[in-house]
Design a protein around this motif. Structure first.
Motif, PDB file in Angstrom:
ATOM      1  N   THR A  29     113.073  34.328  57.475  1.00 44.44           N
ATOM      2  CA  THR A  29     113.767  34.863  56.250  1.00 44.44           C
ATOM      3  C   THR A  29     113.293  34.234  55.051  1.00 44.44           C
ATOM      4  N   GLY A  30     112.442  33.102  55.063  1.00 41.36           N
ATOM      5  CA  GLY A  30     111.963  32.749  53.820  1.00 41.36           C
ATOM      6  C   GLY A  30     110.785  33.406  53.458  1.00 41.36           C
ATOM      7  N   ALA A  31     110.183  34.302  54.087  1.00 45.54           N
ATOM      8  CA  ALA A  31     109.131  35.317  53.853  1.00 45.54           C
ATOM      9  C   ALA A  31     109.428  36.480  53.404  1.00 45.54           C
ATOM     10  N   ASP A  32     109.079  36.967  52.347  1.00 47.90           N
ATOM     11  CA  ASP A  32     109.498  38.309  51.722  1.00 47.90           C
ATOM     12  C   ASP A  32     108.833  39.364  52.775  1.00 47.90           C
ATOM     13  N   SER A  33     107.840  39.444  53.193  1.00 42.86           N
ATOM     14  CA  SER A  33     107.488  40.659  54.148  1.00 42.86           C
ATOM     15  C   SER A  33     106.739  40.282  55.446  1.00 42.86           C
ATOM     16  N   ASN A  34     106.160  41.072  56.237  1.00 42.20           N
ATOM     17  CA  ASN A  34     105.707  41.004  57.562  1.00 42.20           C
ATOM     18  C   ASN A  34     104.255  40.704  57.324  1.00 42.20           C
ATOM     19  N   SER A  35     103.880  40.111  58.277  1.00 40.51           N
ATOM     20  CA  SER A  35     102.292  39.664  58.166  1.00 40.51           C
ATOM     21  C   SER A  35     101.752  39.706  59.831  1.00 40.51           C
ATOM     22  N   LEU A  36     100.609  39.827  59.776  1.00 37.02           N
ATOM     23  CA  LEU A  36      99.677  39.853  61.140  1.00 37.02           C
ATOM     24  C   LEU A  36      98.506  39.247  61.044  1.00 37.02           C
ATOM     25  N   HIS A  37      98.073  38.402  62.222  1.00 41.49           N
ATOM     26  CA  HIS A  37      97.027  37.894  62.291  1.00 41.49           C
ATOM     27  C   HIS A  37      95.698  38.879  62.519  1.00 41.49           C
ATOM     28  N   CYS A  38      94.612  38.867  61.603  1.00 36.02           N
ATOM     29  CA  CYS A  38      93.547  39.671  61.771  1.00 36.02           C
ATOM     30  C   CYS A  38      92.409  38.778  61.230  1.00 36.02           C
ATOM     31  N   GLN A  84      97.665  34.925  47.601  1.00 32.50           N
ATOM     32  CA  GLN A  84      96.510  35.611  48.019  1.00 32.50           C
ATOM     33  C   GLN A  84      96.924  37.287  47.897  1.00 32.50           C
ATOM     34  N   LEU A  85      95.598  38.187  47.787  1.00 37.75           N
ATOM     35  CA  LEU A  85      95.751  39.499  47.441  1.00 37.75           C
ATOM     36  C   LEU A  85      95.461  39.890  48.980  1.00 37.75           C
ATOM     37  N   ARG A  86      96.516  40.673  49.699  1.00 34.85           N
ATOM     38  CA  ARG A  86      96.375  41.382  50.807  1.00 34.85           C
ATOM     39  C   ARG A  86      96.451  42.634  51.060  1.00 34.85           C
ATOM     40  N   ALA A  87      95.830  43.264  51.882  1.00 36.05           N
ATOM     41  CA  ALA A  87      95.853  44.413  52.383  1.00 36.05           C
ATOM     42  C   ALA A  87      97.032  44.693  53.268  1.00 36.05           C
ATOM     43  N   SER A  88      97.870  45.742  53.112  1.00 36.54           N
ATOM     44  CA  SER A  88      98.736  46.133  54.103  1.00 36.54           C
ATOM     45  C   SER A  88      98.620  47.517  54.519  1.00 36.54           C
ATOM     46  N   ILE A  89      99.113  47.595  55.739  1.00 39.34           N
ATOM     47  CA  ILE A  89      99.293  48.980  56.602  1.00 39.34           C
ATOM     48  C   ILE A  89     100.418  49.492  56.662  1.00 39.34           C
ATOM     49  N   GLN A  90     100.649  50.484  56.884  1.00 39.52           N
ATOM     50  CA  GLN A  90     101.945  51.010  57.334  1.00 39.52           C
ATOM     51  C   GLN A  90     101.873  51.558  58.668  1.00 39.52           C
ATOM     52  N   VAL A  91     102.716  50.956  59.700  1.00 40.93           N
ATOM     53  CA  VAL A  91     102.854  51.320  60.875  1.00 40.93           C
ATOM     54  C   VAL A  91     104.411  51.388  61.578  1.00 40.93           C
ATOM     55  N   THR A  92     104.391  52.010  62.722  1.00 42.18           N
ATOM     56  CA  THR A  92     105.650  52.212  63.359  1.00 42.18           C
ATOM     57  C   THR A  92     105.570  51.085  64.726  1.00 42.18           C
ATOM     58  N   ILE A  93     106.672  50.062  64.419  1.00 39.17           N
ATOM     59  CA  ILE A  93     107.162  49.142  65.444  1.00 39.17           C
ATOM     60  C   ILE A  93     108.172  49.432  66.285  1.00 39.17           C
ATOM     61  N   SER A  94     108.184  48.976  67.397  1.00 37.70           N
ATOM     62  CA  SER A  94     109.367  48.953  68.453  1.00 37.70           C
ATOM     63  C   SER A  94     109.993  47.475  68.216  1.00 37.70           C
ATOM     64  N   ILE A 104     102.930  46.145  57.259  1.00 35.78           N
ATOM     65  CA  ILE A 104     102.365  44.630  57.638  1.00 35.78           C
ATOM     66  C   ILE A 104     101.267  44.325  56.713  1.00 35.78           C
ATOM     67  N   SER A 105     101.240  43.238  56.183  1.00 38.91           N
ATOM     68  CA  SER A 105      99.996  42.652  55.475  1.00 38.91           C
ATOM     69  C   SER A 105      99.193  42.104  56.771  1.00 38.91           C
ATOM     70  N   LEU A 106      97.927  42.044  56.423  1.00 38.78           N
ATOM     71  CA  LEU A 106      96.856  41.671  57.246  1.00 38.78           C
ATOM     72  C   LEU A 106      96.386  40.086  56.734  1.00 38.78           C
ATOM     73  N   THR A 107      96.109  39.174  57.277  1.00 41.13           N
ATOM     74  CA  THR A 107      95.764  38.152  57.111  1.00 41.13           C
ATOM     75  C   THR A 107      95.354  37.087  57.929  1.00 41.13           C
ATOM     76  N   ASP A 108      94.813  35.989  57.850  1.00 42.02           N
ATOM     77  CA  ASP A 108      94.114  34.987  58.663  1.00 42.02           C
ATOM     78  C   ASP A 108      95.373  34.079  59.059  1.00 42.02           C
ATOM     79  N   ARG A 109      95.992  34.362  60.395  1.00 43.55           N
ATOM     80  CA  ARG A 109      96.989  33.344  60.885  1.00 43.55           C
ATOM     81  C   ARG A 109      96.565  32.382  61.858  1.00 43.55           C
ATOM     82  N   SER A 110      95.322  32.386  61.996  1.00 46.39           N
ATOM     83  CA  SER A 110      94.559  31.580  63.108  1.00 46.39           C
ATOM     84  C   SER A 110      95.280  30.043  63.071  1.00 46.39           C
TER      85      SER A 110
END
Length: 140
Positions: A29-38, A84-94, A104-110
């Protein structure tokens, strides 16, 4: 008024457009948006974003390069305070038995424990978070 569903601090999400199923996600809830490790994220001249999902240690890793239309570029303040300037994609999630269109923004979450983070813009007006619970989506 519709009833908001209660979710835990960690949940399972599937990103249908990426054929990523039952991915562990941290509810933040502290994060504004979704992100995914890529990895290997770049945008070509035709406004497509290219990336590889997850790490070799993740069971869903397949090493394939993915190409999707760029939804938008946005500035995101990461957990360590850097912008950071991040690329984001629009997707359908379940999620929790329903399908949702989201970005979802794409970022290194390693360095992070969970490959996906679900932020408050997605959660707002839909869910309440009970931080004492986990994986309530498994009970539906």
């Amino acid at each position: 008024m519709s009833q908001k569903k209660i979710i835990g601090r960690r949940e399972i999400v599937s990103i249908l457009d990426l054929e990523l199923f039952e991915l562990d996600a941290k509810i933040d809830t502290g994060a504004d948006s979704n992100s995914l490790h890529c990895d290997d994220i770049y945008i070509d001249d035709e406004k497509f974003v290219h990336f590889k999902l997850l790490d070799k240690v993740h069971p869903a890793y397949h090493g394939k390069k993915i190409k999707l239309p760029l939804y938008k570029l946005k500035k995101v303040k990461s957990s360590n305070g850097t912008v950071q300037l991040r690329a984001s994609i629009q997707v359908t999630i379940s999620f929790f038995g329903k399908k949702y269109k989201t970005d979802i923004s794409l970022t290194d979450r390693s360095d992070m424990k969970y490959p996906m983070l679900i932020g408050r813009k997605f959660l707002a007006n839909r869910f309440l978070v009970d931080v004492s619970k986990e994986y309530l989506t498994k009970t539906i």
